[in-house]
Design a protein around this motif. Structure first.
Motif, PDB file in Angstrom:
ATOM      1  N   ILE A   1     -27.392  30.050  47.397  1.00 46.02           N
ATOM      2  CA  ILE A   1     -27.086  31.153  46.494  1.00 46.02           C
ATOM      3  C   ILE A   1     -26.451  30.557  45.244  1.00 46.02           C
ATOM      4  O   ILE A   1     -25.513  29.766  45.338  1.00 46.02           O
ATOM      5  N   ARG A   2     -26.935  30.963  44.052  1.00 43.22           N
ATOM      6  CA  ARG A   2     -26.498  30.347  42.798  1.00 43.22           C
ATOM      7  C   ARG A   2     -25.637  31.316  41.982  1.00 43.22           C
ATOM      8  O   ARG A   2     -25.925  32.512  41.910  1.00 43.22           O
ATOM      9  N   TRP A   3     -24.608  30.769  41.388  1.00 41.57           N
ATOM     10  CA  TRP A   3     -23.721  31.499  40.478  1.00 41.57           C
ATOM     11  C   TRP A   3     -23.718  30.784  39.121  1.00 41.57           C
ATOM     12  O   TRP A   3     -22.767  30.078  38.788  1.00 41.57           O
ATOM     13  N   PRO A   4     -24.763  30.938  38.320  1.00 44.87           N
ATOM     14  CA  PRO A   4     -24.873  30.148  37.085  1.00 44.87           C
ATOM     15  C   PRO A   4     -23.793  30.446  36.060  1.00 44.87           C
ATOM     16  O   PRO A   4     -23.536  29.623  35.179  1.00 44.87           O
ATOM     17  N   HIS A   5     -23.150  31.603  36.142  1.00 44.16           N
ATOM     18  CA  HIS A   5     -22.134  31.974  35.161  1.00 44.16           C
ATOM     19  C   HIS A   5     -20.743  32.111  35.791  1.00 44.16           C
ATOM     20  O   HIS A   5     -19.868  32.753  35.220  1.00 44.16           O
ATOM     21  N   GLY A   6     -20.563  31.524  36.978  1.00 45.62           N
ATOM     22  CA  GLY A   6     -19.268  31.580  37.638  1.00 45.62           C
ATOM     23  C   GLY A   6     -19.229  32.622  38.733  1.00 45.62           C
ATOM     24  O   GLY A   6     -20.045  33.557  38.766  1.00 45.62           O
ATOM     25  N   VAL A   7     -18.261  32.493  39.640  1.00 47.10           N
ATOM     26  CA  VAL A   7     -18.218  33.346  40.829  1.00 47.10           C
ATOM     27  C   VAL A   7     -17.817  34.781  40.509  1.00 47.10           C
ATOM     28  O   VAL A   7     -17.958  35.660  41.369  1.00 47.10           O
ATOM     29  N   ASP A   8     -17.324  35.021  39.294  1.00 47.96           N
ATOM     30  CA  ASP A   8     -16.971  36.392  38.931  1.00 47.96           C
ATOM     31  C   ASP A   8     -18.134  37.123  38.273  1.00 47.96           C
ATOM     32  O   ASP A   8     -17.988  38.268  37.833  1.00 47.96           O
ATOM     33  N   ARG A   9     -19.295  36.467  38.204  1.00 41.48           N
ATOM     34  CA  ARG A   9     -20.494  37.072  37.614  1.00 41.48           C
ATOM     35  C   ARG A   9     -21.595  37.166  38.674  1.00 41.48           C
ATOM     36  O   ARG A   9     -21.388  36.828  39.841  1.00 41.48           O
ATOM     37  N   GLU A  10     -22.748  37.598  38.266  1.00 41.18           N
ATOM     38  CA  GLU A  10     -23.845  37.859  39.189  1.00 41.18           C
ATOM     39  C   GLU A  10     -24.374  36.572  39.827  1.00 41.18           C
ATOM     40  O   GLU A  10     -24.422  35.518  39.194  1.00 41.18           O
ATOM     41  N   THR A  55     -29.500  14.622  45.901  1.00 42.93           N
ATOM     42  CA  THR A  55     -30.023  15.985  45.993  1.00 42.93           C
ATOM     43  C   THR A  55     -28.890  16.993  46.066  1.00 42.93           C
ATOM     44  O   THR A  55     -28.954  18.069  45.453  1.00 42.93           O
ATOM     45  N   LEU A  56     -27.835  16.667  46.799  1.00 44.68           N
ATOM     46  CA  LEU A  56     -26.679  17.560  46.883  1.00 44.68           C
ATOM     47  C   LEU A  56     -26.033  17.728  45.501  1.00 44.68           C
ATOM     48  O   LEU A  56     -25.645  18.839  45.115  1.00 44.68           O
ATOM     49  N   THR A  57     -25.946  16.644  44.746  1.00 44.52           N
ATOM     50  CA  THR A  57     -25.374  16.708  43.403  1.00 44.52           C
ATOM     51  C   THR A  57     -26.248  17.548  42.484  1.00 44.52           C
ATOM     52  O   THR A  57     -25.741  18.324  41.656  1.00 44.52           O
ATOM     53  N   TRP A  58     -27.553  17.414  42.620  1.00 53.76           N
ATOM     54  CA  TRP A  58     -28.485  18.227  41.831  1.00 53.76           C
ATOM     55  C   TRP A  58     -28.277  19.712  42.115  1.00 53.76           C
ATOM     56  O   TRP A  58     -28.228  20.537  41.191  1.00 53.76           O
ATOM     57  N   LEU A  59     -28.107  20.076  43.393  1.00 57.17           N
ATOM     58  CA  LEU A  59     -27.873  21.476  43.741  1.00 57.17           C
ATOM     59  C   LEU A  59     -26.542  21.964  43.178  1.00 57.17           C
ATOM     60  O   LEU A  59     -26.438  23.091  42.699  1.00 57.17           O
ATOM     61  N   ALA A  60     -25.520  21.115  43.233  1.00 58.98           N
ATOM     62  CA  ALA A  60     -24.226  21.495  42.656  1.00 58.98           C
ATOM     63  C   ALA A  60     -24.367  21.747  41.159  1.00 58.98           C
ATOM     64  O   ALA A  60     -23.758  22.676  40.607  1.00 58.98           O
ATOM     65  N   ALA A  64     -25.403  25.997  42.791  1.00 54.18           N
ATOM     66  CA  ALA A  64     -25.774  26.469  44.128  1.00 54.18           C
ATOM     67  C   ALA A  64     -24.581  26.243  45.044  1.00 54.18           C
ATOM     68  O   ALA A  64     -24.508  25.252  45.775  1.00 54.18           O
ATOM     69  N   LEU A  65     -23.619  27.167  45.003  1.00 57.15           N
ATOM     70  CA  LEU A  65     -22.373  26.982  45.736  1.00 57.15           C
ATOM     71  C   LEU A  65     -22.550  27.166  47.234  1.00 57.15           C
ATOM     72  O   LEU A  65     -21.909  26.491  48.032  1.00 57.15           O
ATOM     73  N   GLU A  66     -23.390  28.111  47.619  1.00 57.33           N
ATOM     74  CA  GLU A  66     -23.611  28.368  49.045  1.00 57.33           C
ATOM     75  C   GLU A  66     -24.970  27.826  49.456  1.00 57.33           C
ATOM     76  O   GLU A  66     -25.983  28.128  48.818  1.00 57.33           O
ATOM     77  N   LEU A  67     -24.980  27.048  50.522  1.00 60.38           N
ATOM     78  CA  LEU A  67     -26.216  26.493  51.068  1.00 60.38           C
ATOM     79  C   LEU A  67     -26.447  27.110  52.443  1.00 60.38           C
ATOM     80  O   LEU A  67     -25.639  26.933  53.350  1.00 60.38           O
ATOM     81  N   TYR A 196     -19.699  22.915  56.060  1.00 59.59           N
ATOM     82  CA  TYR A 196     -19.152  22.259  54.868  1.00 59.59           C
ATOM     83  C   TYR A 196     -19.607  22.897  53.560  1.00 59.59           C
ATOM     84  O   TYR A 196     -19.205  22.439  52.487  1.00 59.59           O
ATOM     85  N   SER A 197     -20.429  23.947  53.625  1.00 54.41           N
ATOM     86  CA  SER A 197     -20.798  24.640  52.393  1.00 54.41           C
ATOM     87  C   SER A 197     -19.607  25.415  51.850  1.00 54.41           C
ATOM     88  O   SER A 197     -18.797  25.968  52.596  1.00 54.41           O
ATOM     89  N   LEU A 198     -19.508  25.464  50.533  1.00 56.70           N
ATOM     90  CA  LEU A 198     -18.558  26.361  49.886  1.00 56.70           C
ATOM     91  C   LEU A 198     -19.030  27.799  50.015  1.00 56.70           C
ATOM     92  O   LEU A 198     -20.186  28.058  50.340  1.00 56.70           O
ATOM     93  N   ARG A 199     -18.120  28.733  49.739  1.00 56.53           N
ATOM     94  CA  ARG A 199     -18.460  30.145  49.601  1.00 56.53           C
ATOM     95  C   ARG A 199     -18.197  30.568  48.156  1.00 56.53           C
ATOM     96  O   ARG A 199     -17.215  30.123  47.550  1.00 56.53           O
ATOM     97  N   GLY A 200     -19.067  31.399  47.633  1.00 54.85           N
ATOM     98  CA  GLY A 200     -18.971  31.777  46.233  1.00 54.85           C
ATOM     99  C   GLY A 200     -18.036  32.944  45.996  1.00 54.85           C
ATOM    100  O   GLY A 200     -18.467  33.992  45.519  1.00 54.85           O
ATOM    101  N   GLY A 201     -16.781  32.782  46.343  1.00 53.78           N
ATOM    102  CA  GLY A 201     -15.796  33.831  46.137  1.00 53.78           C
ATOM    103  C   GLY A 201     -14.721  33.394  45.164  1.00 53.78           C
ATOM    104  O   GLY A 201     -14.732  32.275  44.631  1.00 53.78           O
ATOM    105  N   GLU A 202     -13.784  34.297  44.936  1.00 53.48           N
ATOM    106  CA  GLU A 202     -12.686  33.988  44.030  1.00 53.48           C
ATOM    107  C   GLU A 202     -11.879  32.793  44.531  1.00 53.48           C
ATOM    108  O   GLU A 202     -11.397  31.975  43.741  1.00 53.48           O
TER     109      GLU A 202
END
Length: 230
Positions: A1-10, A55-60, A64-67, A196-202
């Motif tokens: 799941i991608r947050w291109p404009h930050g976790v407070d956006r879509e 590849t992980l760095t490319w996703l970051a 792509a915060l959540e895998l 070990y995946s992050l979650r796209g929250g505050e």
């Protein structure tokens, strides 16, 4: 799941390797297994396979915060294989929380032992816990539908034994104060957040592997265990 404009956006789900994917990223074209493809790929999905730091760095870099991954694998040639693990997703319904999930996790561990499987606990990075068990012996020959059936039977047996604590029913209105054992995550079309995946929250929570000693402590004292921050 991608947050291109930050976790407070879509955010949005990126199921196919996006346009501009580097040639050195390994990919596999697989059937959609119930998921919708797009006009570029029709009834298949082109998955990136994350097997190295580059590849992980490319996703970051794509935010792509959540895998999220399936329970099945592909061969080196990209051929779809059966599932290699069973997952039990423990989802608490308020006012139940992580402490109740720990209590149920211990019950699930016993049932998995009875099946000849060893469970490994991981925080979900959200509200609950995930338990993974490597499929060995006869279980290794099962397809996703058969593994889903095993997980469903386990969930329903615990619901019958501990109806005040456990539910195997998906209806959210029936989860209040109970832990939902989501057996459906074993379906070939479902994915679960990767350990070990992050979650796209505050707050940057992480799906973090646990020891059983930590789970036991959480079952005794709900304040002894919380979701882990990055």
């Amino acid at each position: 799941i991608r947050w291109p404009h930050g976790v407070d956006r879509e955010s949005f789900f990126e199921k196919n390797a996006p346009a501009g994917t580097p040639s050195w990223v390994r990919t596999a074209r697989v059937p959609t297994t119930g998921s919708r493809g797009d006009s570029r790929h029709g009834d298949t999905l082109m998955f990136p396979i994350v097997e190295d730091l580059a590849t992980l760095t490319w996703l970051a870099n794509l935010a792509a915060l959540e895998l999220h991954v399936h329970q099945w694998t592909v061969s080196r040639e990209g051929e779809v294989r059966g599932p290699d693990r069973l997952v039990v997703d423990l989802d608490p319904g308020a006012p139940a929380g992580l402490g109740e999930c720990c209590q149920v996790a211990l019950l699930v561990r016993e049932r998995l032992v009875d099946l000849g499987l060893e469970g490994r606990p991981v925080t979900s990075g959200s509200k609950g816990l995930h338990l993974y068990a490597t499929l060995t012996g006869d279980y290794a020959e099962m397809d996703s539908d058969a593994v889903t059936g095993v997980a469903k039977e386990l969930a329903e047996s615990l619901q019958a034994e501990r109806p005040g604590l456990v539910t195997a029913t998906m209806t959210k209105t029936r989860r209040s104060g109970k832990v939902f054992l989501d057996w459906s995550q074993n379906s070939g079309s479902k994915t679960t957040v990767s350990p070990y995946s992050l979650r796209g929250g505050e707050r940057p929570y992480v799906a973090n592997p646990l020891t059983w000693a930590e789970v036991e402590a959480g079952a005794e004292d709900p304040l002894a265990l919380d979701q882990f921050e990055f």
